[in-house]
Design a protein around this motif. Structure first.
Motif, PDB file in Angstrom:
ATOM      1  N   PHE A 142      -2.048   6.313   0.525  1.00  0.00           N
ATOM      2  CA  PHE A 142      -3.367   5.509   0.973  1.00  0.00           C
ATOM      3  C   PHE A 142      -3.584   5.514   2.388  1.00  0.00           C
ATOM      4  O   PHE A 142      -4.371   5.295   2.886  1.00  0.00           O
ATOM      5  N   GLY A 184      -5.662  -4.365  -4.577  1.00  0.00           N
ATOM      6  CA  GLY A 184      -6.105  -3.547  -5.556  1.00  0.00           C
ATOM      7  C   GLY A 184      -7.555  -3.028  -5.932  1.00  0.00           C
ATOM      8  O   GLY A 184      -7.671  -2.546  -7.029  1.00  0.00           O
ATOM      9  N   ILE A 237       0.845  -1.075  -0.003  1.00  0.00           N
ATOM     10  CA  ILE A 237       0.080  -0.151  -0.050  1.00  0.00           C
ATOM     11  C   ILE A 237       0.878   1.333   0.065  1.00  0.00           C
ATOM     12  O   ILE A 237       1.843   1.221   0.809  1.00  0.00           O
ATOM     13  N   VAL A 254     -10.520   5.635  -1.424  1.00  0.00           N
ATOM     14  CA  VAL A 254     -10.093   5.390  -0.272  1.00  0.00           C
ATOM     15  C   VAL A 254     -10.417   6.169   0.801  1.00  0.00           C
ATOM     16  O   VAL A 254     -11.202   5.872   1.609  1.00  0.00           O
ATOM     17  N   LYS A 256      -8.451   2.587  -4.900  1.00  0.00           N
ATOM     18  CA  LYS A 256      -7.243   3.485  -4.947  1.00  0.00           C
ATOM     19  C   LYS A 256      -7.900   4.879  -5.202  1.00  0.00           C
ATOM     20  O   LYS A 256      -8.740   5.022  -5.399  1.00  0.00           O
ATOM     21  N   CYS A 302      -7.415  -2.291  -0.463  1.00  0.00           N
ATOM     22  CA  CYS A 302      -6.407  -1.404  -0.904  1.00  0.00           C
ATOM     23  C   CYS A 302      -5.131  -2.361  -1.267  1.00  0.00           C
ATOM     24  O   CYS A 302      -4.712  -2.356  -2.961  1.00  0.00           O
TER      25      CYS A 302
END
Length: 287
Positions: free
Chosen positions: A155, A178, A151, A185, A181, A175
């Motif tokens: 993020f 995938g 990560i 978030v 993003k 996250c």
């Protein structure tokens, strides 16, 4: 020259193996270009040295079988030297944000505030504050995901602001997989916080112990996002429809108010006033 066997590394750091091999090969070919920097101290009656900077060069000399190393010797306290070592590591070029976390955490534990840390390493106090927030509030799974590169730090900082460990965990999983993003978030963090606050009040109106509910999954999280996205699309459609009706109303009133007979009739019936916002819009359109 000082004995390598008497040098202690104050602050070890991770390094790129390929780049370090290049350092070793370069030193073997042309020698050490720049001396290391150490602090002298006495331990059990023996003169020893604490490394301030030059860990890569020192390790290269050890790998090459050298017994002594050229060094600058500083007269400083152990704490001052450790801070200098941390700052030296942080100030290196092409340093990834994740590599700075441990060093910034060490400086914070030694009593330095965000402004002082930022001044020492050449970044803003706000950026330091975001990193310390991640270290202070981030769950173990979240910090580990950042350290392993699953990560991005940006993020993770947003996830660390979540109001519960459960929210942090599910956001971290999504996250790392995938699934989310960028702006998603922050949007999902706020949605989860709001959902969990609402659930706590609904399940425990008197403030008692909260009943254990089923743990959210990544699939649940994506469904929450899709429902919220659909809700926002409906709101946008309603907004467009209302705006179109308002434009029609303004144009219709504008035409009617240009008729002196209609205006006289309104006055006779004491209906000449209208909402201030509508009057301003009509006046603005007329202008």
């Amino acid at each position: 020259m000082i004995p390598i066997a008497r040098i202690t590394v104050l602050n070890t750091r991770s390094r790129n193996k390929r780049q370090h091999k290049e350092i070793v090969d370069n030193i073997e070919a042309i020698g050490l270009k720049r001396p290391i920097k150490v602090r002298r101290y006495i331990e059990d009656g023996v003169e020893r040295y604490g490394l301030i900077c030059g860990e890569g060069r020192l390790e290269a000399l050890r790998m090459l079988g050298e017994r002594e190393a050229p060094a600058f010797v500083a007269d400083s306290t152990e704490t001052e030297c450790l801070v200098m070592s941390l700052v030296e590591n942080i100030a290196r070029r092409q340093h990834r944000p994740v590599d700075l976390m441990g060093e910034i955490g060490s400086l914070q534990k030694r009593g330095y505030n965000d402004v002082e840390i930022g001044r020492k390493i050449g970044v803003s106090a706000g950026w330091v504050n975001m990193i310390t927030t991640l270290l202070d509030r981030g769950e173990e799974k979240l910090v580990a995901a950042v350290e392993t590169g699953l990560i991005p730090v940006s993020f993770a900082i947003d996830i660390a602001r979540a109001g519960s460990s459960e929210a942090q965990d599910i956001l971290t999983e999504a996250c790392a997989a995938g699934k989310i993003k960028g702006r998603k978030v922050g949007i999902l963090r706020r949605l989860l916080d709001r959902r969990m606050r609402t659930a706590a009040v609904r399940d425990n109106p008197l403030g008692g112990k909260r009943s254990k509910s089923r743990r959210l999954t990544v699939a649940d999280l994506m469904q929450i996002y899709q429902r919220e996205a659909e809700k926002q699309r409906l709101i946008a459609k309603k907004s467009d429809f209302t705006h179109a009706k308002l434009l029609f109303l303004v144009e219709a009133l504008k035409d009617l108010l240009s008729d002196d007979g209609f205006v006289t009739l309104l006055r006779a019936e004491h209906l000449e006033t209208m909402p201030r916002a509508l009057a301003k819009r009509i006046a603005g359109d007329a202008a």
